[in-house]
Design an enzyme around this catalytic site. Sequence first.
Site, PDB file in Angstrom:
ATOM      1  N   LYS A  31     -43.444  68.972 -83.968  1.00 40.02           N
ATOM      2  CA  LYS A  31     -42.247  69.387 -83.231  1.00 40.02           C
ATOM      3  C   LYS A  31     -42.668  69.552 -81.763  1.00 40.02           C
ATOM      4  CE  LYS A  31     -37.897  70.678 -83.097  1.00 40.02           C
ATOM      5  NZ  LYS A  31     -36.764  69.768 -83.325  1.00 40.02           N
ATOM      6  N   ASP A  69     -37.663  66.816 -87.613  1.00 38.74           N
ATOM      7  CA  ASP A  69     -36.263  66.677 -88.042  1.00 38.74           C
ATOM      8  C   ASP A  69     -35.954  65.199 -88.334  1.00 38.74           C
ATOM      9  OD1 ASP A  69     -36.613  66.260 -85.303  1.00 38.74           O
ATOM     10  OD2 ASP A  69     -34.789  67.308 -84.686  1.00 38.74           O
ATOM     11  N   ASP A 105     -41.537  68.765-100.920  1.00 40.42           N
ATOM     12  CA  ASP A 105     -40.549  69.054-101.978  1.00 40.42           C
ATOM     13  C   ASP A 105     -39.367  68.097-101.864  1.00 40.42           C
ATOM     14  OD1 ASP A 105     -42.008  71.277-102.934  1.00 40.42           O
ATOM     15  OD2 ASP A 105     -40.186  72.468-103.232  1.00 40.42           O
ATOM     16  N   TYR A 128     -48.683  79.950 -91.524  1.00 41.49           N
ATOM     17  CA  TYR A 128     -48.999  80.731 -92.727  1.00 41.49           C
ATOM     18  C   TYR A 128     -50.014  81.839 -92.408  1.00 41.49           C
ATOM     19  CZ  TYR A 128     -46.631  77.883 -96.289  1.00 41.49           C
ATOM     20  OH  TYR A 128     -45.698  77.262 -97.086  1.00 41.49           O
ATOM     21  N   ASP A 149     -45.100  71.582 -96.483  1.00 40.00           N
ATOM     22  CA  ASP A 149     -44.531  72.273 -97.648  1.00 40.00           C
ATOM     23  C   ASP A 149     -43.096  71.796 -97.876  1.00 40.00           C
ATOM     24  OD1 ASP A 149     -44.346  74.261 -99.706  1.00 40.00           O
ATOM     25  OD2 ASP A 149     -43.224  75.524 -98.320  1.00 40.00           O
TER      26      ASP A 149
HETATM   27  C1  IPM Z   1     -46.773  75.195-102.410  1.00 40.60           C
HETATM   28  C2  IPM Z   1     -46.122  76.559-102.521  1.00 40.60           C
HETATM   29  C3  IPM Z   1     -46.969  77.598-101.805  1.00 40.60           C
HETATM   30  C4  IPM Z   1     -46.969  77.286-100.307  1.00 40.60           C
HETATM   31  C5  IPM Z   1     -46.568  79.064-102.015  1.00 40.60           C
HETATM   32  C6  IPM Z   1     -46.468  79.406-103.465  1.00 40.60           C
HETATM   33  C7  IPM Z   1     -47.545  79.982-101.351  1.00 40.60           C
HETATM   34  O1  IPM Z   1     -44.813  76.517-102.073  1.00 40.60           O
HETATM   35  O2  IPM Z   1     -47.945  75.051-102.790  1.00 40.60           O
HETATM   36  O3  IPM Z   1     -46.110  74.249-101.984  1.00 40.60           O
HETATM   37  O4  IPM Z   1     -46.032  77.630 -99.593  1.00 40.60           O
HETATM   38  O5  IPM Z   1     -47.949  76.683 -99.866  1.00 40.60           O
HETATM   39 MN    MN Z   2     -44.062  74.474-101.729  1.00 36.01          MN
END
Ligand code: IPM
Ligand code: MN
Length: 366
Positions: free
Chosen positions: A194, A227, A255, A143, A251
């Site tokens: 990784k 992976d 999700d 990032y 990240d």
């Molecule tokens: C998260 C989001 C953020 C990230 C974005 C909005 C910058 O996806 O907090 O998971 O990638 O960290």
């Molecule tokens: Mn996110």
Amino acid sequence: MAKKILVLAGDGVGPEVTAAAEIVLRAILERHGLAAIFEHALVGGACYDATGEFITDETMRLAHGADCILFGSEGGPKWDELELSGTPESRSGLIRLRRELELFANLRPIRALDELLEFSTFRADVIRGVDFIVLRELCGGIYFGEPRGIVCTADGQQRGIDTQVYTESEISRIARAGFELARFRRRKLTSVDKANVMESGVLWRRVVSRIGREEFPEVALNHLYVDNAAMQIVRNPRQFDVLVTDNLFGDILSDCAAMISGSLGMLPSASLSFAAGAKEQKGLYEPVHGSAPDIAGRGIANPAGAILSVGLMLKYTFGRADLCDQVEHAVRTALANGCRSMDLGGNATTAQVTDAVVAALRPVLN
Ligand code: IPM
Ligand code: MN
Ligand code: NAD
């Protein structure tokens, strides 16, 4: 001492779920005689439209002065399409907050609530009892690594560059946070990298192993390539207790893991500077989901992720794990009573879920 809470609701469903979370927070503070001072400011696209910046220096000053931040979500198609250059911090209020406040430890608790087992896209027998934390490194990695940018090559092409980079101290501080968390849970830490391909992964694995060996021999450590980790989360998520990983992998994996709880809208988070052993930590609390432009403005977003983030605030910034339990209990009671938003196959509005949670908060005894 009254705690100072800075509320940054942001864009899309951010203001909708943050208003819900603030209602629950105020209700619980009032019941327990806890004082807090609330401040509100713009962040994200809303702030950009008003000031030309995604967060202002003045709001950063408020953030530095606050005990914690309640954050909604930032972004949306209108601002994602801007062709911005500059640092990641200048392009996102959230990233500037995380970085300048050194909120490097991002806790994303993944749980399969019994009340939602049948509404998950996962099979109930696979997820029943799941309870683990994705601990995502939040201030380093790809990032922020340099060089980055879009440059022109000698043959006239454009070339996009990002750099994955971790120093030993960045790895060791997130590793220690992971071991500390695991130590008070089921004493199992899974580190995800990784290392079979990436140099930063080789260093990651080496440093995590050393910290484990030298400082936390009582915690069982294992390593997975990312992976395989993605597959294991889907195959047998009960194997995890604390899963520590870098900024980008965390990240993505969180999700994916969110669906174990039924919906991305259920997942809360705490971003801490993680002073080990400190009872009260400075933190930013936000649902893991984004601004959900596809449903924003309709009053139907699931506020549970934001409300459960308030629970984490009570636990980590107020030092009141008991009140975090109460918030969780109230959310579960609302769900058990069938109050489910659209993402969970129900038709309850954001306001109805919020009212049901407040109604389910335990009365104060005495
Ligand atoms: C998260 C989001 C953020 C990230 C974005 C909005 C910058 O996806 O907090 O998971 O990638 O960290
Ligand atoms: Mn996110
Ligand atoms: P998203 O998380 O906003 O939405 C993904 C899907 O989940 C959508 O279908 C959405 O409707 C659904 N969803 C999300 N939250 C929900 C909720 N509370 N209740 C019900 N359904 C919900 O991800 P995206 O669509 O990839 O991103 C949209 C915008 O949000 C982008 O600008 C992105 O950069 C931003 N974003 C911000 C954050 C943050 O502020 N922390 C996090 C992720 C994405």
